[in-house]
Enzyme design. Structure first.
Site, mmCIF file in Angstrom:
data_model
loop_
_atom_site.group_PDB
_atom_site.id
_atom_site.type_symbol
_atom_site.label_atom_id
_atom_site.label_comp_id
_atom_site.label_asym_id
_atom_site.label_seq_id
_atom_site.Cartn_x
_atom_site.Cartn_y
_atom_site.Cartn_z
ATOM 1 N N ALA A 11 58.044 -0.861 -58.725
ATOM 2 C CA ALA A 11 57.347 -1.919 -59.476
ATOM 3 C C ALA A 11 58.252 -3.147 -59.593
ATOM 4 O O ALA A 11 57.820 -4.287 -59.364
ATOM 5 C CB ALA A 11 56.947 -1.405 -60.857
ATOM 6 N N SER B 107 52.547 0.024 -68.992
ATOM 7 C CA SER B 107 53.436 1.179 -69.077
ATOM 8 C C SER B 107 52.849 2.191 -70.060
ATOM 9 O O SER B 107 51.999 1.850 -70.883
ATOM 10 C CB SER B 107 54.800 0.697 -69.581
ATOM 11 O OG SER B 107 55.609 1.784 -69.964
ATOM 12 N N ARG B 108 53.392 3.418 -70.009
ATOM 13 C CA ARG B 108 53.034 4.396 -71.052
ATOM 14 C C ARG B 108 53.635 3.974 -72.380
ATOM 15 O O ARG B 108 53.236 4.450 -73.429
ATOM 16 C CB ARG B 108 53.609 5.772 -70.691
ATOM 17 C CG ARG B 108 52.988 6.435 -69.512
ATOM 18 C CD ARG B 108 53.834 7.619 -69.090
ATOM 19 N NE ARG B 108 55.176 7.216 -68.673
ATOM 20 C CZ ARG B 108 56.156 8.060 -68.373
ATOM 21 N NH1 ARG B 108 55.958 9.345 -68.463
ATOM 22 N NH2 ARG B 108 57.332 7.615 -67.985
ATOM 23 N N HIS C 214 48.395 9.491 -58.748
ATOM 24 C CA HIS C 214 47.793 8.451 -57.901
ATOM 25 C C HIS C 214 46.264 8.515 -57.891
ATOM 26 O O HIS C 214 45.586 7.502 -58.081
ATOM 27 C CB HIS C 214 48.323 8.570 -56.471
ATOM 28 C CG HIS C 214 49.739 8.062 -56.322
ATOM 29 N ND1 HIS C 214 50.415 8.062 -55.134
ATOM 30 C CD2 HIS C 214 50.593 7.535 -57.234
ATOM 31 C CE1 HIS C 214 51.630 7.554 -55.303
ATOM 32 N NE2 HIS C 214 51.761 7.245 -56.577
ATOM 33 N N LYS D 50 51.789 4.900 -51.607
ATOM 34 C CA LYS D 50 51.729 6.138 -50.828
ATOM 35 C C LYS D 50 52.491 7.220 -51.553
ATOM 36 O O LYS D 50 53.392 6.889 -52.327
ATOM 37 C CB LYS D 50 52.284 5.956 -49.412
ATOM 38 C CG LYS D 50 53.585 5.155 -49.281
ATOM 39 C CD LYS D 50 54.805 5.537 -50.087
ATOM 40 C CE LYS D 50 55.404 6.876 -49.822
ATOM 41 N NZ LYS D 50 56.675 7.096 -50.640
ATOM 42 N N ASP E 145 56.951 12.191 -49.868
ATOM 43 C CA ASP E 145 57.677 10.944 -50.123
ATOM 44 C C ASP E 145 57.982 10.191 -48.835
ATOM 45 O O ASP E 145 57.780 8.971 -48.760
ATOM 46 C CB ASP E 145 58.977 11.242 -50.874
ATOM 47 C CG ASP E 145 59.530 9.983 -51.531
ATOM 48 O OD1 ASP E 145 58.727 9.250 -52.125
ATOM 49 O OD2 ASP E 145 60.734 9.723 -51.420
HETATM 50 N N1 LIG Z 1 56.274 1.696 -50.400
HETATM 51 C C1 LIG Z 1 57.557 1.919 -50.662
HETATM 52 O O1 LIG Z 1 58.465 1.401 -50.010
HETATM 53 C C2 LIG Z 1 57.908 2.805 -51.811
HETATM 54 C C3 LIG Z 1 59.237 2.896 -52.232
HETATM 55 C C4 LIG Z 1 59.527 3.677 -53.331
HETATM 56 C C5 LIG Z 1 58.536 4.370 -53.979
HETATM 57 N N2 LIG Z 1 57.245 4.307 -53.536
HETATM 58 C C6 LIG Z 1 56.184 5.039 -54.239
HETATM 59 O O2 LIG Z 1 55.987 4.417 -55.495
HETATM 60 C C7 LIG Z 1 55.741 5.376 -56.516
HETATM 61 C C8 LIG Z 1 56.737 5.178 -57.637
HETATM 62 O O3 LIG Z 1 58.044 5.283 -57.147
HETATM 63 P P1 LIG Z 1 59.305 4.718 -57.963
HETATM 64 O O4 LIG Z 1 60.485 4.898 -57.105
HETATM 65 O O5 LIG Z 1 59.007 3.391 -58.507
HETATM 66 O O6 LIG Z 1 59.364 5.799 -59.144
HETATM 67 P P2 LIG Z 1 59.972 5.637 -60.596
HETATM 68 O O7 LIG Z 1 61.123 4.699 -60.577
HETATM 69 O O8 LIG Z 1 60.158 7.006 -61.110
HETATM 70 O O9 LIG Z 1 58.795 4.908 -61.413
HETATM 71 C C9 LIG Z 1 57.557 5.499 -61.660
HETATM 72 C C10 LIG Z 1 56.990 4.913 -62.929
HETATM 73 O O10 LIG Z 1 55.757 5.578 -63.212
HETATM 74 C C11 LIG Z 1 55.549 5.605 -64.624
HETATM 75 N N3 LIG Z 1 55.080 6.932 -65.038
HETATM 76 C C12 LIG Z 1 53.867 7.224 -65.505
HETATM 77 N N4 LIG Z 1 53.768 8.535 -65.783
HETATM 78 C C13 LIG Z 1 54.938 9.087 -65.473
HETATM 79 C C14 LIG Z 1 55.448 10.406 -65.573
HETATM 80 N N5 LIG Z 1 54.700 11.435 -66.010
HETATM 81 N N6 LIG Z 1 56.718 10.628 -65.190
HETATM 82 C C15 LIG Z 1 57.491 9.622 -64.727
HETATM 83 N N7 LIG Z 1 57.061 8.336 -64.635
HETATM 84 C C16 LIG Z 1 55.801 8.075 -65.001
HETATM 85 C C17 LIG Z 1 56.867 5.213 -65.270
HETATM 86 O O11 LIG Z 1 56.667 3.939 -65.850
HETATM 87 P P3 LIG Z 1 56.336 3.867 -67.416
HETATM 88 O O12 LIG Z 1 57.304 4.808 -68.068
HETATM 89 O O13 LIG Z 1 56.602 2.458 -67.750
HETATM 90 O O14 LIG Z 1 54.923 4.275 -67.582
HETATM 91 C C18 LIG Z 1 57.866 5.129 -64.157
HETATM 92 O O15 LIG Z 1 58.768 4.083 -64.328
HETATM 93 C C19 LIG Z 1 55.827 6.744 -55.835
HETATM 94 O O16 LIG Z 1 54.528 7.187 -55.566
HETATM 95 C C20 LIG Z 1 56.556 6.478 -54.523
HETATM 96 O O17 LIG Z 1 56.130 7.327 -53.477
HETATM 97 C C21 LIG Z 1 56.931 3.524 -52.477
#
Ligand SMILES: NC(=O)c1ccc[n+]([C@@H]2O[C@H](COP(=O)([O-])OP(=O)(O)OC[C@H]3O[C@@H](n4cnc5c(N)ncnc54)[C@H](OP(=O)(O)O)[C@@H]3O)[C@@H](O)[C@H]2O)c1
Length: 342
Positions: free
Chosen positions: A16, A36-37, A80, A98, A183
């Site tokens: 994000a 956010s949550r 998702h 994804k 992933d």
């Molecule tokens: N396209 C790309 O290049 C790329 C790269 C990395 C990741 N991704 C994808 O993006 C998604 C997120 O990845 P990320 O690396 O950003 O992960 P992350 O840093 O763990 O962030 C996920 C966010 O989801 C929210 N969330 C809501 N419910 C949750 C729960 N039960 N447990 C943990 N977090 C929860 C949290 O925000 P709040 O606490 O604020 O709600 C958390 O900050 C994944 O599906 C991943 O496959 C894509």
């Protein structure tokens, strides 16, 4: 929707933060809300982006925001599909990171929700929106003259040791649908399906399982090795891992040469390089050359710009919901074979 597509971001994690500036740079897009949550986390994220406190909201409140036309879903994988369906039903257009889901049935439900609501949905495979991928598609699907002839084999690897990263636990959580195949393995699979323009007719897979996360009874696949045979008899041979820096590349092997990139999923916005190895039967004879793609742009910026255009012109976005059903079906079979599925 006014002149710009007004975006909200669901989730405040790593991707994000990385992609928020790209949304703002994308043609026809603006960023109006982060959700956010946790209210404090949303406000802190808004503030870090220079947005007013009124731009921050609770995840539930995002559904009713009248200043949000489209939502970028960045929550963990297991959330998702439910969030995509709820947002589409609330009248939002959606890009969901994804992998959308490891279950074909759920991907179908997302497509049905988008069709019913008359909203655009796309799974966020950002690398599809870079001219390097366009070149691979022309080589693979259209047999671009002077490249490699008919493609017979795709070899691809996406292996990164994610353990040192701060958010690594989500990738190793079976409950949150982490694991190498979801992933990272989803990328080579998506590349082969896109480049060949067809679906696998046969899949094979084996995996190495990680220890379960604390409080969970099952581990994810730390590594999956998988293969696919397509209708045309072209074959994909792929490796993915989240606990080993065992290489990132993609190679299309054709009848007259090999086209290889070390950055299949993260092409450089300014200068992307591919290597063309010509066989003796190539029209230009045996040899090696470098193909350079200049100023292809940032893949995320390109993706959001393309999405805004699709919404404005009321046409399908790449990838389509049907494409995501094929993707989910293959992942469902592969994770079923490795025993690391759900
Ligand atoms: N396209 C790309 O290049 C790329 C790269 C990395 C990741 N991704 C994808 O993006 C998604 C997120 O990845 P990320 O690396 O950003 O992960 P992350 O840093 O763990 O962030 C996920 C966010 O989801 C929210 N969330 C809501 N419910 C949750 C729960 N039960 N447990 C943990 N977090 C929860 C949290 O925000 P709040 O606490 O604020 O709600 C958390 O900050 C994944 O599906 C991943 O496959 C894509």
């Amino acid at each position: 929707m006014g002149e710009t597509l007004r975006w909200g971001i669901l989730g405040t994690g790593m991707i994000a933060a990385k992609v928020a500036p790209c949304i703002r740079q994308a043609a026809g897009c603006s960023l109006t809300c982060v959700a956010s949550r946790d209210g404090d986390r949303a406000r802190a994220f808004a503030s870090s982006l220079g947005l007013p406190a009124s731009a921050a909201c609770d995840a539930e409140a995002l559904l009713a925001r009248s200043d949000v036309d489209a939502v970028y879903v960045t929550v963990p994988n297991s959330l998702h599909t439910p969030w995509s369906v709820r947002l589409l039903e609330a009248g939002k257009h959606v890009i969901c990171e994804k992998p959308l889901t490891p279950r074909a049935e759920e991907a179908r439900a997302v497509g049905a929700a988008a069709a019913k609501a008359g909203r655009v949905f796309a799974e966020g495979f950002m690398y599809l929106h870079h001219p390097q991928t366009d070149l691979l598609v022309r080589a693979g699907r259209e047999g671009e003259p002077g490249l490699i002839g008919r493609v017979r084999t795709v070899v691809a690897s996406f292996c990164i040791d994610l353990r040192p990263r701060p958010n690594a636990w989500t990738r190793f959580s079976h409950r949150l649908e982490g694991g190498a195949m979801l992933d990272l393995g989803c990328y080579p699979l998506s590349l082969a399906r896109t480049v060949l323009g067809e679906e696998p007719v046969h899949l094979g897979a084996t995996a190495r399982e990680a220890a379960p996360q604390p409080g969970e009874s099952r581990g994810v696949d730390a590594l999956t090795s998988f293969s696919a045979r397509f209708k045309s008899e072209a074959v994909l041979h792929a490796l993915c891992a989240i606990d080993a820096n065992a290489g990132v590349f993609a190679e299309l092997v054709g009848e007259t040469g090999v086209l290889r990139t070390e950055t299949p999923f993260r092409a450089d916005p300014v200068r992307a390089e591919l290597r063309l190895t010509r066989f003796e039967n190539h029209p230009r004879g045996a040899g090696v050359e470098t193909i350079v793609i200049e100023n292809g742009g940032d893949r995320f910026v390109n993706q959001f710009g393309a999405f805004a255009r699709a919404v404005r012109e009321r046409r399908a976005m790449t990838p389509t919901p049907d494409w995501s059903v094929g993707q989910a079906a293959a992942i469902e079979t592969i994770t079923g074979m490795t025993g690391c599925g759900w």
